[in-house]
Scaffold this active site. Structure first.
Site, PDB file in Angstrom:
ATOM      1  CG  ASP A  55       3.217  27.121   2.493  1.00 36.51           C
ATOM      2  OD1 ASP A  55       3.318  27.839   1.470  1.00 36.51           O
ATOM      3  OD2 ASP A  55       2.165  26.547   2.814  1.00 36.51           O
ATOM      4  CE  LYS A 100      -2.128  22.338  11.372  1.00 36.99           C
ATOM      5  NZ  LYS A 100      -0.822  22.515  10.648  1.00 36.99           N
ATOM      6  N   GLY A 142      -7.186  23.382   6.542  1.00 38.23           N
ATOM      7  CA  GLY A 142      -5.867  23.471   5.933  1.00 38.23           C
ATOM      8  C   GLY A 142      -5.625  22.314   5.000  1.00 38.23           C
ATOM      9  CB  THR A 185     -10.637  20.383  10.124  1.00 41.03           C
ATOM     10  OG1 THR A 185     -10.640  19.231  10.985  1.00 41.03           O
ATOM     11  CG2 THR A 185     -11.300  20.023   8.815  1.00 41.03           C
ATOM     12  CB  VAL A 186      -7.735  24.576  12.458  1.00 41.38           C
ATOM     13  CG1 VAL A 186      -7.271  25.200  13.775  1.00 41.38           C
ATOM     14  CG2 VAL A 186      -6.546  24.309  11.548  1.00 41.38           C
TER      15      VAL A 186
END
Length: 301
Positions: A131, A42, A22, A26-27
């Site tokens: 978003d 996350k 993202g 990172t996830v």
């Protein structure tokens, strides 16, 4: 697939494999060592103080609703910060649209219903998501049954009454999903999320992502009047998420199909050979101890 090479973060999150990337890091699929459950974690990447503030604030947005995905825990270890949340295995609405194109109207109506439920809960908590887009709408793997949507990624969300942590000339959000008034740097408002939900609805029905300079086309059908209202250029004339949900549920949308399949998109987690060996050895030793105890009872008996 990237495998874990570091010890558990803050003694809590054991990172197993990377499952996504993202804007803020990172996830990972991870094991929460407190609960023993697999979760999504996350992991914050290189950051400045503003990004860290947004990241820490996100872990405080624990809005409890079946269609909202917010953090369930967090941990920090030196320069690394991680949020833990439910592991959603069916991918995103964005992936589904890229695979299927336009969705059946009845299927799109279910997704829109769940998105409006999520936004109503978020707005009732005094938060603007900022978003809303298909990539941030995650799906549980329900096969060819009804979809189950989770609104996620609150990295740029803001409490309406709070200070704005995103400063500067940039407009917050994703091009194509921004309400007209956001071009004038307007303050965050729930009506902007409602507009984005309208854009998402047109994409569900047409399969076409929004493009700069291309007008949004709302196709004919039972959802057209509601979606048109969500996209009203005047934010004062858009219904709230809660009002739009009530209006949607009064619309007769007969099932058309077939409905698309939402598969489980995650491979099995990587095996932890060391942990498996430890468990196997422990079981073997327990078995030997039980056998010895049984033999001792036979001898003394």
């Amino acid at each position: 697939m990237t495998h874990r090479t570091t010890p558990p973060l803050a003694g809590r999150y054991e990172l197993l494999d990377r499952i996504g990337t993202g804007g803020m890091g990172t996830v990972w699929r991870a094991r929460d060592l407190r609960s023993g459950e697999l979760v999504a974690a996350k992991l914050l990447g290189a950051h400045d103080s503003g990004m860290l503030l947004r990241f820490v604030r996100e872990q405080g947005l624990r809005i409890r609703h079946p269609h909202v995905l917010t953090p369930t825990g967090w941990a920090a270890d030196d320069h690394r910060v991680v949020l833990g949340m439910d592991l959603v295995r069916g991918g995103s609405v964005d992936e589904l649209l890229r695979e299927t194109g336009p969705l059946p109207t009845s299927y799109a109506a279910v997704l829109l219903d769940q998105l409006l439920q999520a936004l109503a809960a978020v707005h009732a908590a005094g938060v603007v998501h900022r978003d809303v887009k298909p990539a941030n709408l995650l799906l549980e793997p329900t096969g060819d049954g009804p979809p189950y949507l989770r609104l996620g990624d609150f990295g740029v969300a803001v409490p309406v009454e709070d200070v704005r942590l995103t400063r500067g000339p940039a407009v917050v959000g994703t091009d194509g999903y921004l309400a007209p008034e956001q071009q004038d740097r307007s303050v965050p408002d729930p009506a902007q999320d409602v507009y984005a939900a309208g854009v998402v609805a047109t994409q569900l029905l047409t399969g076409r992502p929004p493009r700069a300079g291309r007008p949004l086309l709302v196709p004919e059908g039972p959802l057209r009047p509601l979606v048109t209202a969500l996209l009203d250029p005047d934010p004062a004339l858009r219904p709230s998420a809660a009002a739009a949900l009530e209006r949607l549920r009064r619309v007769d949308v007969p099932r058309d199909g077939p409905w698309p399949v939402v598969p489980d998109r995650l491979a099995p987690p990587p095996r932890d050979g060391g942990r498996a060996a430890t468990v196997a050895i422990a079981c073997f030793l327990v078995a030997i101890a039980l056998c010895c105890a049984a033999v001792a009872l036979l001898i003394t008996g």
